[in-house]
Design a protein around this motif. Sequence first.
Motif, PDB file in Angstrom:
ATOM      1  N   LYS A 190      27.109  -9.404  -7.971  1.00  0.00           N
ATOM      2  CA  LYS A 190      26.361  -8.385  -7.238  1.00  0.00           C
ATOM      3  C   LYS A 190      27.241  -7.181  -6.947  1.00  0.00           C
ATOM      4  O   LYS A 190      26.817  -6.035  -7.068  1.00  0.00           O
ATOM      5  CB  LYS A 190      25.825  -8.993  -5.936  1.00  0.00           C
ATOM      6  CG  LYS A 190      24.894  -8.038  -5.166  1.00  0.00           C
ATOM      7  CD  LYS A 190      24.360  -8.723  -3.926  1.00  0.00           C
ATOM      8  CE  LYS A 190      23.458  -7.780  -3.133  1.00  0.00           C
ATOM      9  NZ  LYS A 190      22.953  -8.423  -1.902  1.00  0.00           N
ATOM     10  N   GLN A 212      27.452  -4.646  -9.625  1.00  0.00           N
ATOM     11  CA  GLN A 212      26.260  -3.800  -9.778  1.00  0.00           C
ATOM     12  C   GLN A 212      25.877  -3.632 -11.247  1.00  0.00           C
ATOM     13  O   GLN A 212      25.714  -2.522 -11.752  1.00  0.00           O
ATOM     14  CB  GLN A 212      26.486  -2.432  -9.124  1.00  0.00           C
ATOM     15  CG  GLN A 212      26.758  -2.497  -7.636  1.00  0.00           C
ATOM     16  CD  GLN A 212      27.078  -1.146  -7.030  1.00  0.00           C
ATOM     17  OE1 GLN A 212      27.387  -0.194  -7.738  1.00  0.00           O
ATOM     18  NE2 GLN A 212      27.002  -1.047  -5.714  1.00  0.00           N
ATOM     19  N   ARG A 224      23.017  -4.575 -13.851  1.00  0.00           N
ATOM     20  CA  ARG A 224      21.696  -5.117 -14.137  1.00  0.00           C
ATOM     21  C   ARG A 224      21.677  -5.747 -15.524  1.00  0.00           C
ATOM     22  O   ARG A 224      22.305  -5.248 -16.448  1.00  0.00           O
ATOM     23  CB  ARG A 224      20.647  -4.007 -14.082  1.00  0.00           C
ATOM     24  CG  ARG A 224      20.388  -3.479 -12.675  1.00  0.00           C
ATOM     25  CD  ARG A 224      19.312  -2.430 -12.691  1.00  0.00           C
ATOM     26  NE  ARG A 224      19.060  -1.905 -11.364  1.00  0.00           N
ATOM     27  CZ  ARG A 224      18.168  -0.944 -11.089  1.00  0.00           C
ATOM     28  NH1 ARG A 224      17.465  -0.405 -12.086  1.00  0.00           N
ATOM     29  NH2 ARG A 224      18.007  -0.523  -9.864  1.00  0.00           N
ATOM     30  N   SER A 271      23.425   1.523 -20.160  1.00  0.00           N
ATOM     31  CA  SER A 271      23.496   0.824 -18.868  1.00  0.00           C
ATOM     32  C   SER A 271      24.949   0.530 -18.516  1.00  0.00           C
ATOM     33  O   SER A 271      25.828   0.491 -19.385  1.00  0.00           O
ATOM     34  CB  SER A 271      22.713  -0.489 -18.939  1.00  0.00           C
ATOM     35  OG  SER A 271      23.378  -1.405 -19.804  1.00  0.00           O
TER      36      SER A 271
END
Length: 569
Positions: A29, A32, A34, A342
């Motif tokens: 987490k 960060q 995705r 991304s």
Amino acid sequence: MYQTLSKFKVLFIIATIILTCNVSETSTKNLQLRGLKRSNNRIIQSYLRLHDKFRRKLCPGGTEEKFNRLRKSFVREGYWIPLLPNGSFDSLTIRQYLPEVGRKIKWINKQLTLVKIKKHFKRELKALRRLKEKLNELLDFKKEFYKSNKDKGVTLAKSSKKMARFRHSFLRFTRSITFLWGYDFPVDHLNLRKQFEESKIKRDLQGKKKTNQIFFYRKIVEDGTSLRGKRSDHLLRTTLNTVFLSINKKQTIISENLRYDLDFLLSRTERILKKGTPELITRLTSWVKKVKRMHKFYQELLLNKKNSTSDRIEKQVSTAYALKSYVISKQAKAYKFWLKQSKLMQAIFTIETILFNEVGTLDGRGGVERRDIAQIVINRKGIDEYSQLDRNSELFKKVFLKTPLRNDNKSKWIDILFKTGEFSFTYYFIPGVVRTFCPDMTRRGRRLRRENLSIAVKGLKRPSQEFQAVRYFSRSAMVGRIDMAQIWDDFVSVPQKPGVRLRDTKKLSRSYKTGNYRFLYSFDGRRGKKYDVIQIRNREYIKERGQHRFFRHRSPHKFRYFKNVKIYK
């Protein structure tokens, strides 16, 4: 299964599983990223499709060839010309050190004369073999000190006497092989590197002059003989400097660094001496011719003969500019390409590119060094010093010329890769820089990339909370085998770890039980475990003390890791 366990053991196991999951989820987490919850294979397949687009866009036919042509033109100009901040010629540096080049020519000629009158090196080889025997005796005392129950004081006293005798024999041997010295022996390469690092960060006139002077002197003394198709001996000559300075410092038990350097030095020297005088004469003759050409070039540069100094500077600057402009433009396009992707894809590209160029296949299929370096990249993501491009860098200006304001958080992963001064393969004049925009698509390259992608994805999914290193270096590859730990004041070494555990160890156990091995050193591991590093049939292994377990050796001379004491207290 639970019936055979106590209630407390069951609770402990469950708590451990929950804690491990929480740590992993929290770590992921914090990154960060995705899309990281997808399977490893799906993530890798997505990346490879994107990577193929990147390759087709950035590396069409002829790209590598153009880079090689530009670099060849740059290298062909050969000699370094010191410039001042305003681009003018720093003639003072050349005037100051050109006489040193002249003295170097005389010194090499003297060594050439010494070798020519020799018929063979039988005496030197005999002395070298005795040194090898004495080195093994020093290691026996080291083994006794760390592993036996004998009086430590008595062992230290014996080792100290043996060390003094070894020192005397080594210095006498060194004086008999002056033809294998480097010029201006003994040179303190560590001090030169330290001075250079301190001066190069100063961008004023005096700082630039000092940098030029140190760099030019280093070019004179960090040198050796070389023949086409054969390796240069500059590492041997520079290592001899370091060993000479190190052995003159008092040691009672021989250090691992000194042992490692002596093994290399004696082995390489023996190989050269066994070839006899003909090859050494050829090498020294070639060397003196090379240094004479260097002397002539700089002399003409000062006297302004043949071509004007300004023309020579312009030619060198133009070839450097052409190569640099091409590389920067390609890196800028690569940067922009990945900036649109991304963060997960950016992170994977950065990690796998660094692993490919910094480690390659050096650590084998186990990939233990690559896993640690992948974690270093992950650790750097949260530190601005490593994850933000210098706004004065040419790459930054090229990428953000029209958009000076940017979201720094969006580009941190790519910035880690292209941060100036962190990874040598990203410099425009290094051959490996081409891999930042032209991936290796050979069978070997594709196989290695697959391994690196697996390491990258696993590392991102389960980042280590214990491994806090942010820097590393390879002492074995450094000029003079210098120890950068003595320069990095704000960093401390991360404890060494054993490599992959070996399964079929019958032969190793037999050699160990019969004492048929060389003891090198010991180190402390996690949870109070102690390990011995031993050598059996010229290969290093790690043996867990008190257990019949053997591991692959992870050499701290090839990869040594450091954490920043200001960040991780």
